[in-house]
Scaffold this motif. Structure first.
Motif, PDB file in Angstrom:
ATOM      1  N   ALA A   1       7.531  -2.455  59.132  1.00  0.00           N
ATOM      2  CA  ALA A   1       6.489  -3.415  59.486  1.00  0.00           C
ATOM      3  C   ALA A   1       7.079  -4.677  60.114  1.00  0.00           C
ATOM      4  N   ARG A   2       8.240  -5.081  59.644  1.00  0.00           N
ATOM      5  CA  ARG A   2       8.903  -6.281  60.156  1.00  0.00           C
ATOM      6  C   ARG A   2       9.645  -5.982  61.454  1.00  0.00           C
ATOM      7  N   GLY A   3      10.026  -4.722  61.612  1.00  0.00           N
ATOM      8  CA  GLY A   3      10.929  -4.326  62.683  1.00  0.00           C
ATOM      9  C   GLY A   3      12.303  -4.167  62.085  1.00  0.00           C
ATOM     10  N   ILE A   4      12.902  -2.979  62.211  1.00  0.00           N
ATOM     11  CA  ILE A   4      14.140  -2.675  61.485  1.00  0.00           C
ATOM     12  C   ILE A   4      15.232  -3.694  61.773  1.00  0.00           C
ATOM     13  N   GLU A   5      15.486  -3.953  63.039  1.00  0.00           N
ATOM     14  CA  GLU A   5      16.582  -4.867  63.385  1.00  0.00           C
ATOM     15  C   GLU A   5      16.287  -6.289  62.929  1.00  0.00           C
ATOM     16  N   VAL A   6      15.044  -6.730  63.102  1.00  0.00           N
ATOM     17  CA  VAL A   6      14.668  -8.087  62.678  1.00  0.00           C
ATOM     18  C   VAL A   6      14.816  -8.234  61.164  1.00  0.00           C
ATOM     19  N   PHE A   7      14.325  -7.246  60.416  1.00  0.00           N
ATOM     20  CA  PHE A   7      14.407  -7.275  58.956  1.00  0.00           C
ATOM     21  C   PHE A   7      15.857  -7.388  58.495  1.00  0.00           C
ATOM     22  N   LEU A   8      16.707  -6.525  59.032  1.00  0.00           N
ATOM     23  CA  LEU A   8      18.098  -6.493  58.596  1.00  0.00           C
ATOM     24  C   LEU A   8      18.836  -7.770  58.974  1.00  0.00           C
ATOM     25  N   GLU A   9      18.560  -8.293  60.143  1.00  0.00           N
ATOM     26  CA  GLU A   9      19.208  -9.544  60.550  1.00  0.00           C
ATOM     27  C   GLU A   9      18.765 -10.700  59.651  1.00  0.00           C
ATOM     28  N   GLU A  10      17.481 -10.739  59.325  1.00  0.00           N
ATOM     29  CA  GLU A  10      16.961 -11.845  58.512  1.00  0.00           C
ATOM     30  C   GLU A  10      17.535 -11.824  57.094  1.00  0.00           C
ATOM     31  N   VAL A  11      17.586 -10.641  56.474  1.00  0.00           N
ATOM     32  CA  VAL A  11      18.105 -10.597  55.100  1.00  0.00           C
ATOM     33  C   VAL A  11      19.607 -10.868  55.079  1.00  0.00           C
ATOM     34  N   SER A  12      20.304 -10.432  56.112  1.00  0.00           N
ATOM     35  CA  SER A  12      21.730 -10.699  56.193  1.00  0.00           C
ATOM     36  C   SER A  12      21.997 -12.200  56.328  1.00  0.00           C
ATOM     37  N   CYS A  13      21.248 -12.867  57.201  1.00  0.00           N
ATOM     38  CA  CYS A  13      21.411 -14.312  57.392  1.00  0.00           C
ATOM     39  C   CYS A  13      21.060 -15.077  56.123  1.00  0.00           C
ATOM     40  N   ALA A  14      20.165 -14.490  55.301  1.00  0.00           N
ATOM     41  CA  ALA A  14      19.748 -15.145  54.060  1.00  0.00           C
ATOM     42  C   ALA A  14      20.721 -14.893  52.913  1.00  0.00           C
ATOM     43  N   GLY A  15      21.743 -14.069  53.148  1.00  0.00           N
ATOM     44  CA  GLY A  15      22.777 -13.885  52.138  1.00  0.00           C
ATOM     45  C   GLY A  15      22.826 -12.533  51.458  1.00  0.00           C
TER      46      GLY A  15
ATOM     47  N   LEU B   1      21.924  -3.043  50.676  1.00  0.00           N
ATOM     48  CA  LEU B   1      20.531  -2.614  50.840  1.00  0.00           C
ATOM     49  C   LEU B   1      20.347  -1.230  50.233  1.00  0.00           C
ATOM     50  N   ILE B   2      19.276  -1.085  49.425  1.00  0.00           N
ATOM     51  CA  ILE B   2      18.882   0.208  48.870  1.00  0.00           C
ATOM     52  C   ILE B   2      17.457   0.498  49.310  1.00  0.00           C
ATOM     53  N   VAL B   3      17.263   1.635  49.964  1.00  0.00           N
ATOM     54  CA  VAL B   3      15.941   2.034  50.451  1.00  0.00           C
ATOM     55  C   VAL B   3      15.684   3.461  49.959  1.00  0.00           C
ATOM     56  N   PRO B   4      15.038   3.623  48.797  1.00  0.00           N
ATOM     57  CA  PRO B   4      14.932   4.954  48.183  1.00  0.00           C
ATOM     58  C   PRO B   4      14.174   5.996  48.992  1.00  0.00           C
ATOM     59  N   ASP B   5      13.262   5.548  49.860  1.00  0.00           N
ATOM     60  CA  ASP B   5      12.482   6.510  50.644  1.00  0.00           C
ATOM     61  C   ASP B   5      12.928   6.575  52.105  1.00  0.00           C
ATOM     62  N   LEU B   6      14.125   6.099  52.393  1.00  0.00           N
ATOM     63  CA  LEU B   6      14.656   6.199  53.758  1.00  0.00           C
ATOM     64  C   LEU B   6      14.964   7.654  54.075  1.00  0.00           C
ATOM     65  N   PRO B   7      14.342   8.222  55.110  1.00  0.00           N
ATOM     66  CA  PRO B   7      14.668   9.607  55.481  1.00  0.00           C
ATOM     67  C   PRO B   7      16.136   9.721  55.887  1.00  0.00           C
TER      68      PRO B   7
ATOM     69  N   LYS C   1      26.306  -3.762  62.001  1.00  0.00           N
ATOM     70  CA  LYS C   1      26.200  -4.894  62.919  1.00  0.00           C
ATOM     71  C   LYS C   1      25.982  -6.203  62.176  1.00  0.00           C
ATOM     72  N   PHE C   2      25.186  -6.147  61.107  1.00  0.00           N
ATOM     73  CA  PHE C   2      24.823  -7.367  60.382  1.00  0.00           C
ATOM     74  C   PHE C   2      25.570  -7.521  59.048  1.00  0.00           C
ATOM     75  N   SER C   3      26.675  -6.802  58.910  1.00  0.00           N
ATOM     76  CA  SER C   3      27.537  -6.911  57.724  1.00  0.00           C
ATOM     77  C   SER C   3      26.790  -6.617  56.424  1.00  0.00           C
ATOM     78  N   LEU C   4      25.956  -5.582  56.462  1.00  0.00           N
ATOM     79  CA  LEU C   4      25.245  -5.102  55.283  1.00  0.00           C
ATOM     80  C   LEU C   4      25.791  -3.735  54.904  1.00  0.00           C
ATOM     81  N   GLU C   5      25.759  -3.421  53.612  1.00  0.00           N
ATOM     82  CA  GLU C   5      26.160  -2.093  53.159  1.00  0.00           C
ATOM     83  C   GLU C   5      24.923  -1.337  52.681  1.00  0.00           C
ATOM     84  N   LEU C   6      24.586  -0.282  53.395  1.00  0.00           N
ATOM     85  CA  LEU C   6      23.458   0.563  53.002  1.00  0.00           C
ATOM     86  C   LEU C   6      23.928   1.527  51.920  1.00  0.00           C
ATOM     87  N   ILE C   7      23.249   1.512  50.792  1.00  0.00           N
ATOM     88  CA  ILE C   7      23.618   2.344  49.648  1.00  0.00           C
ATOM     89  C   ILE C   7      22.650   3.519  49.576  1.00  0.00           C
ATOM     90  N   LEU C   8      23.155   4.721  49.791  1.00  0.00           N
ATOM     91  CA  LEU C   8      22.318   5.921  49.762  1.00  0.00           C
ATOM     92  C   LEU C   8      22.242   6.486  48.353  1.00  0.00           C
TER      93      LEU C   8
END
Length: 268
Positions: free
Chosen positions: A105-119, A123-129, A142-149
């Motif tokens: 809803a936020r836009g994937i890239e926008v969401f990830l950039e915003e949460v990364s800038c906020a510290g 990231l855990i997304v249980p329903d991510l295909p 790109k935004f220095s986040l670690e996606l945890i599957l």
């Protein structure tokens, strides 16, 4: 600040403690206080849940907390404001637990950039295909986040292999089938499942879902696990009509769990 995986790898003598709380429950001010308390009491990593209207992976306690937070006006923008206030003051890196729809809803890239800038660091997304994970992982890098599957023993063997291979640095092992919540016993078969995953990867493993007391933690600390996630039990501490007493309960519970982990490391 260290990355999530650096924290997990550095704990060679003991498991990392990873408490979970719901953002905005019982209100945003209490969430901010709770984050500071958990950090002060030695949480190695803190998982913060973004309230969502259809939390399929969450049990009744976290569902109720999420519902309450949303009805009280909790939003993604308020989450960003909260993160800005604590960013740089909390030593423990923060992992955001969210469902995929708020990201879309936020836009994937926008969401990830915003949460990364906020510290946010993880990231855990249980329903991510799984089929869409590569694109999300590329943006997380790109935004220095670690996606945890997430991986569960109920998953087919070939799917488990794909998840383990695709995961960046960390794999979240779901310790029980169904949703999160308080349980009286730990599934002992998980020890063998964890051993099987450890035998094929050097990536860090964290274990969650259903872990709710010091006895559970003492038992699991003997396994080949790098971090223990506890959610419903921490959220339940804040379900007190007196907010200060709720925070006091949270502090005592966090201290008790941390001491249990440290004691187990001394005995091993």
């Amino acid at each position: 600040m260290s990355t999530i995986s650096q924290i997990l790898k550095s704990r060679v003598d003991r498991c990392a403690l990873i408490p979970f709380i719901t953002a905005g429950y019982p209100n945003i001010e209490i969430t901010e206080s709770a984050l500071r308390i958990l950090d002060h009491e030695g949480a190695d990593i803190i998982e913060l849940g973004l309230p969502y209207s259809d939390p399929l992976a969450d049990g009744p306690i976290i569902q109720e907390a999420s519902k309450h937070a949303l009805s009280d006006g909790m939003t993604f923008n308020k989450l960003l404001e909260l993160l800005d206030r604590v960013n740089g003051e909390i030593k423990a890196p923060l992992v955001l637990f969210t469902y995929y729809n708020p990201i879309l809803a936020r836009g994937i890239e926008v969401f990830l950039e915003e949460v990364s800038c906020a510290g946010i660091k993880g990231l855990i997304v249980p329903d991510l295909p799984l089929e869409e994970a590569d694109y999300v992982i590329s943006l997380c890098t790109k935004f220095s986040l670690e996606l945890i599957l997430l991986v569960t023993p109920a998953s087919p063997t070939n799917r488990i292999a794909k998840i383990v291979e695709k995961a960046q640095n960390i794999i979240y092992v779901v310790s029980s089938t169904g949703v999160t919540g308080l349980r009286s016993n730990i599934n002992l078969e998980m020890k063998d499942f964890i051993h099987d995953i450890k035998s094929v990867t050097s990536k860090s493993l964290i274990l969650g879902f259903g872990i709710s007391n010091a006895d559970h933690v003492s038992q699991i600390s003997r396994w080949e696990i790098d971090g223990i996630v506890i959610g419903s039990a921490f959220v339940k501490c804040l379900m007190h009509s007196d907010y200060k007493q709720g925070l006091d309960k949270l502090q005592i519970f966090c201290r008790t769990i941390k001491e249990s982990i440290i004691e187990r490391s001394k005995c091993s």
